[in-house]
Design a protein around this motif. Sequence first.
Motif, PDB file in Angstrom:
ATOM      1  N   GLU A 121      38.872  48.090  38.082  1.00  0.00           N
ATOM      2  CA  GLU A 121      38.445  47.134  39.046  1.00  0.00           C
ATOM      3  C   GLU A 121      37.692  46.053  38.406  1.00  0.00           C
ATOM      4  OE1 GLU A 121      35.871  49.734  41.790  1.00  0.00           O
ATOM      5  OE2 GLU A 121      37.445  51.256  41.724  1.00  0.00           O
ATOM      6  N   LYS A 122      37.057  45.905  37.383  1.00  0.00           N
ATOM      7  CA  LYS A 122      36.323  44.798  36.897  1.00  0.00           C
ATOM      8  C   LYS A 122      37.308  43.833  36.766  1.00  0.00           C
ATOM      9  CE  LYS A 122      32.823  47.801  34.651  1.00  0.00           C
ATOM     10  NZ  LYS A 122      32.422  48.164  33.682  1.00  0.00           N
ATOM     11  N   ARG A 123      38.604  44.188  36.133  1.00  0.00           N
ATOM     12  CA  ARG A 123      39.589  43.147  35.847  1.00  0.00           C
ATOM     13  C   ARG A 123      39.987  42.560  37.206  1.00  0.00           C
ATOM     14  NH1 ARG A 123      44.703  40.598  36.620  1.00  0.00           N
ATOM     15  NH2 ARG A 123      45.313  39.934  34.701  1.00  0.00           N
ATOM     16  N   GLU A 124      40.150  43.437  38.259  1.00  0.00           N
ATOM     17  CA  GLU A 124      40.593  42.803  39.491  1.00  0.00           C
ATOM     18  C   GLU A 124      39.638  41.867  39.999  1.00  0.00           C
ATOM     19  OE1 GLU A 124      43.445  42.471  42.719  1.00  0.00           O
ATOM     20  OE2 GLU A 124      43.550  43.450  40.706  1.00  0.00           O
ATOM     21  N   ILE A 125      38.400  42.283  40.096  1.00  0.00           N
ATOM     22  CA  ILE A 125      37.348  41.156  40.582  1.00  0.00           C
ATOM     23  C   ILE A 125      37.403  40.017  39.885  1.00  0.00           C
ATOM     24  CG2 ILE A 125      35.265  41.827  39.298  1.00  0.00           C
ATOM     25  CD1 ILE A 125      35.061  41.635  43.166  1.00  0.00           C
ATOM     26  N   ALA A 126      37.661  40.129  38.626  1.00  0.00           N
ATOM     27  CA  ALA A 126      37.732  38.637  37.848  1.00  0.00           C
ATOM     28  C   ALA A 126      38.927  38.048  38.419  1.00  0.00           C
ATOM     29  CB  ALA A 126      37.862  38.905  36.395  1.00  0.00           C
ATOM     30  N   PHE A 127      40.083  38.856  38.547  1.00  0.00           N
ATOM     31  CA  PHE A 127      41.365  38.379  38.961  1.00  0.00           C
ATOM     32  C   PHE A 127      41.145  37.376  40.186  1.00  0.00           C
ATOM     33  CE2 PHE A 127      45.298  38.255  41.432  1.00  0.00           C
ATOM     34  CZ  PHE A 127      45.945  37.618  40.790  1.00  0.00           C
ATOM     35  N   LEU A 128      40.719  38.101  41.390  1.00  0.00           N
ATOM     36  CA  LEU A 128      40.917  37.657  42.440  1.00  0.00           C
ATOM     37  C   LEU A 128      39.542  36.459  42.574  1.00  0.00           C
ATOM     38  CD1 LEU A 128      40.519  40.779  44.814  1.00  0.00           C
ATOM     39  CD2 LEU A 128      42.420  39.331  44.444  1.00  0.00           C
ATOM     40  N   THR A 129      38.473  36.502  41.605  1.00  0.00           N
ATOM     41  CA  THR A 129      37.592  35.358  41.658  1.00  0.00           C
ATOM     42  C   THR A 129      38.093  34.121  41.190  1.00  0.00           C
ATOM     43  OG1 THR A 129      35.824  36.889  41.413  1.00  0.00           O
ATOM     44  CG2 THR A 129      35.444  34.537  40.886  1.00  0.00           C
ATOM     45  N   ALA A 130      38.894  34.371  40.095  1.00  0.00           N
ATOM     46  CA  ALA A 130      39.909  33.047  39.106  1.00  0.00           C
ATOM     47  C   ALA A 130      40.675  32.585  40.329  1.00  0.00           C
ATOM     48  CB  ALA A 130      40.423  33.499  38.130  1.00  0.00           C
ATOM     49  N   HIS A 131      41.477  33.387  40.980  1.00  0.00           N
ATOM     50  CA  HIS A 131      42.549  33.129  41.962  1.00  0.00           C
ATOM     51  C   HIS A 131      41.797  32.241  43.138  1.00  0.00           C
ATOM     52  CE1 HIS A 131      46.228  33.479  44.337  1.00  0.00           C
ATOM     53  NE2 HIS A 131      45.501  33.326  45.359  1.00  0.00           N
ATOM     54  N   SER A 132      40.525  32.793  43.524  1.00  0.00           N
ATOM     55  CA  SER A 132      39.742  31.749  44.565  1.00  0.00           C
ATOM     56  C   SER A 132      39.505  30.639  44.168  1.00  0.00           C
ATOM     57  CB  SER A 132      38.947  32.711  45.343  1.00  0.00           C
ATOM     58  OG  SER A 132      38.399  32.271  46.508  1.00  0.00           O
ATOM     59  N   MET A 133      38.669  30.697  42.915  1.00  0.00           N
ATOM     60  CA  MET A 133      38.225  29.362  42.506  1.00  0.00           C
ATOM     61  C   MET A 133      39.454  28.283  42.267  1.00  0.00           C
ATOM     62  SD  MET A 133      35.264  29.110  41.976  1.00  0.00           S
ATOM     63  CE  MET A 133      35.112  27.854  40.937  1.00  0.00           C
ATOM     64  N   LEU A 134      40.522  28.692  41.959  1.00  0.00           N
ATOM     65  CA  LEU A 134      41.808  27.791  42.087  1.00  0.00           C
ATOM     66  C   LEU A 134      42.145  27.042  43.273  1.00  0.00           C
ATOM     67  CD1 LEU A 134      43.873  29.253  39.159  1.00  0.00           C
ATOM     68  CD2 LEU A 134      42.410  27.631  38.881  1.00  0.00           C
ATOM     69  N   HIS A 135      41.920  28.272  44.551  1.00  0.00           N
ATOM     70  CA  HIS A 135      42.047  27.585  45.761  1.00  0.00           C
ATOM     71  C   HIS A 135      41.074  26.451  46.060  1.00  0.00           C
ATOM     72  CE1 HIS A 135      45.495  29.647  47.134  1.00  0.00           C
ATOM     73  NE2 HIS A 135      44.983  30.684  46.857  1.00  0.00           N
ATOM     74  N   LEU A 136      39.888  27.057  45.485  1.00  0.00           N
ATOM     75  CA  LEU A 136      38.386  25.908  45.832  1.00  0.00           C
ATOM     76  C   LEU A 136      38.969  24.452  45.121  1.00  0.00           C
ATOM     77  CD1 LEU A 136      35.280  27.863  45.695  1.00  0.00           C
ATOM     78  CD2 LEU A 136      36.757  27.729  47.680  1.00  0.00           C
ATOM     79  N   PHE A 137      39.638  24.375  44.205  1.00  0.00           N
ATOM     80  CA  PHE A 137      40.110  23.123  43.242  1.00  0.00           C
ATOM     81  C   PHE A 137      41.378  22.550  43.881  1.00  0.00           C
ATOM     82  CE2 PHE A 137      36.553  24.429  40.442  1.00  0.00           C
ATOM     83  CZ  PHE A 137      36.227  22.970  40.345  1.00  0.00           C
TER      84      PHE A 137
END
Length: 168
Positions: A121-137
């Motif tokens: 789950e820790k890897r998944e929260i990291a993945f979703l956060t990275a994914h979303s940060m790229l959308h913010l950029f």
Amino acid sequence: MTITITEDKELSYPEEFNTIIKDIIEYSIDYLKCPYECEVEVILTDNDGIHELNKAERGIDAPTDVLSFPMLDFSEPADLSIIEENPNEYFNPETGELLLGDIVLNLDRVKSQALDYGHSEKREIAFLTAHSMLHLFGYDHMNDREREVMERTQDDILNKRGYTRDYE
């Protein structure tokens, strides 16, 4: 840098999620060479909460894993030249920080997708956060070329921070 993490209802999750979310946000900003102090709001929710938001904001009557609400409208991913055109529009007047946007993470999906993909789950929260940060950029995955660039970039961010599929 201001990273605010709130819950839209009382949720149970590992405290380490907050540390991982902040780590990925900070690293993504540095990785994409953003020269500004930034402000990001993160909201943690569940299937019901994100379902309501997805329906209200996107007209999609279903839950999803993550929603991103960027404040900037990039012509090219991570091209911050848009800020020069109207800087007053993009900075918090009280803090002077660049308003990147909001991230909404569905903790129910964090659990189920971690099981589905065979990682923590820790890897998944990291993945979703990275994914979303790229959308913010300004990154997206509407076509194969965009998807490939976005996936390479998020994989590079995750790997450089150590959030690989075998991360516990």
